[in-house]
Enzyme design. Sequence first.
Site, PDB file in Angstrom:
ATOM      1  N   ARG A  68       0.817  -1.220   0.000  1.00 46.05           N
ATOM      2  CA  ARG A  68       0.000   0.000   0.000  1.00 46.05           C
ATOM      3  C   ARG A  68       0.845   1.261   0.000  1.00 46.05           C
ATOM      4  O   ARG A  68       0.508   2.257  -0.635  1.00 46.05           O
ATOM      5  CB  ARG A  68      -0.916   0.016   1.227  1.00 46.05           C
ATOM      6  CG  ARG A  68      -2.071  -0.955   1.132  1.00 46.05           C
ATOM      7  CD  ARG A  68      -2.948  -0.860   2.373  1.00 46.05           C
ATOM      8  NE  ARG A  68      -3.949  -1.900   2.380  1.00 46.05           N
ATOM      9  CZ  ARG A  68      -5.130  -1.839   1.746  1.00 46.05           C
ATOM     10  NH1 ARG A  68      -5.448  -0.754   1.076  1.00 46.05           N
ATOM     11  NH2 ARG A  68      -5.965  -2.847   1.792  1.00 46.05           N
ATOM     12  N   VAL A  95      -7.823   2.049   0.997  1.00 48.81           N
ATOM     13  CA  VAL A  95      -7.506   2.701   2.270  1.00 48.81           C
ATOM     14  C   VAL A  95      -6.133   3.352   2.129  1.00 48.81           C
ATOM     15  O   VAL A  95      -5.188   2.733   1.625  1.00 48.81           O
ATOM     16  CB  VAL A  95      -7.506   1.670   3.420  1.00 48.81           C
ATOM     17  CG1 VAL A  95      -7.041   2.324   4.721  1.00 48.81           C
ATOM     18  CG2 VAL A  95      -8.898   1.070   3.580  1.00 48.81           C
ATOM     19  N   HIS A 112     -18.903   9.559   1.785  1.00 45.95           N
ATOM     20  CA  HIS A 112     -19.303   8.212   2.181  1.00 45.95           C
ATOM     21  C   HIS A 112     -20.836   8.128   2.177  1.00 45.95           C
ATOM     22  O   HIS A 112     -21.502   9.023   2.696  1.00 45.95           O
ATOM     23  CB  HIS A 112     -18.760   7.907   3.575  1.00 45.95           C
ATOM     24  CG  HIS A 112     -19.101   6.532   4.037  1.00 45.95           C
ATOM     25  ND1 HIS A 112     -18.456   5.409   3.556  1.00 45.95           N
ATOM     26  CD2 HIS A 112     -20.044   6.094   4.908  1.00 45.95           C
ATOM     27  CE1 HIS A 112     -18.983   4.340   4.114  1.00 45.95           C
ATOM     28  NE2 HIS A 112     -19.945   4.722   4.938  1.00 45.95           N
TER      29      HIS A 112
HETATM   30  C1  GRF Z   1     -20.430   6.911  -3.803  1.00 50.77           C
HETATM   31  O1  GRF Z   1     -21.579   6.347  -3.233  1.00 50.77           O
HETATM   32  C2  GRF Z   1     -19.507   7.404  -2.719  1.00 50.77           C
HETATM   33  O2  GRF Z   1     -20.169   7.870  -1.593  1.00 50.77           O
HETATM   34  C3  GRF Z   1     -18.737   6.146  -2.371  1.00 50.77           C
HETATM   35  O3  GRF Z   1     -18.540   5.518  -3.611  1.00 50.77           O
HETATM   36  C4  GRF Z   1     -19.574   5.878  -4.511  1.00 50.77           C
HETATM   37  C5  GRF Z   1     -18.923   6.430  -5.739  1.00 50.77           C
HETATM   38  O4  GRF Z   1     -19.833   6.672  -6.774  1.00 50.77           O
HETATM   39  N1  GRF Z   1     -17.539   6.451  -1.651  1.00 50.77           N
HETATM   40  P1  GRF Z   1     -19.364   7.451  -8.070  1.00 50.77           P
HETATM   41  O5  GRF Z   1     -18.160   6.722  -8.643  1.00 50.77           O
HETATM   42  O6  GRF Z   1     -19.012   8.859  -7.678  1.00 50.77           O
HETATM   43  O7  GRF Z   1     -20.538   7.383  -8.987  1.00 50.77           O
END
Ligand code: GRF
Length: 221
Positions: A68, A95, A112
């Site tokens: 990583r 991560v 998120h």
């Molecule tokens: C979203 O739901 C974001 O919250 C999560 O991953 C998804 C990404 O969607 N972390 P996109 O690639 O922006 O359409």
Amino acid sequence: MAFVITLGVLASGSGTNLQAILDAIAHGTLDARVAVVVANVPGAGALDRARNAGVPTAVIEHTRYADRKAFDAAVVAELRARGAEWVVLAGFMRVLTEIFLDAFPMRVINIHPALLPAFPGVHSQRQALAYGVRIAGCTVHFVDRGTDTGPIVAQAAVPVLPDDDEESLRQRILSREHELLPRVLQWIAEERVVVEPPGADAGRARVRVRGAATSVLVAPT
Ligand code: GRF
């Protein structure tokens, strides 16, 4: 008064949040420039969205790195070469290590799809449905060393409806994500986002948004 902030956007998937950022910039509601979009997956839809907007792209496949930290160092080098000041994780499914976080201290923002601290990690919408919550939503937060644990900047809520499945809830939350993320980035451009260190009464750093009413369920305007 807002400055034009320079963003590096990291994505692994379809990139609808990246698109929301690009659209907000195009519409003049976000004073930012996307310097580069980095994907760890060659087929990520986010790359096409970036190319369509004339934004430089880089594919840095995590599978090609020993660990990583080596991967993170490569991504940091790309972001630095492009002049990114802030980093946005827009559906980036890796991560980050301290190699990354130390390179951009309190400059990494994540979105998120849950009302943190509930349902961190993957499959948040599935977790929310399984738990039976009546309100779900999304969170924009600073990234720290934990998984979805960093100081919260803003949240937006949506109802969970009786007939929801994972996909319908995902879409309802996603539409709020597309409002919330550009809004938070504009607050950053306006230098309204202040991280307050842990006080005597609180064991964690907290975020204040200058000039915005505090809000529990819906992001302040
Ligand atoms: C979203 O739901 C974001 O919250 C999560 O991953 C998804 C990404 O969607 N972390 P996109 O690639 O922006 O359409």
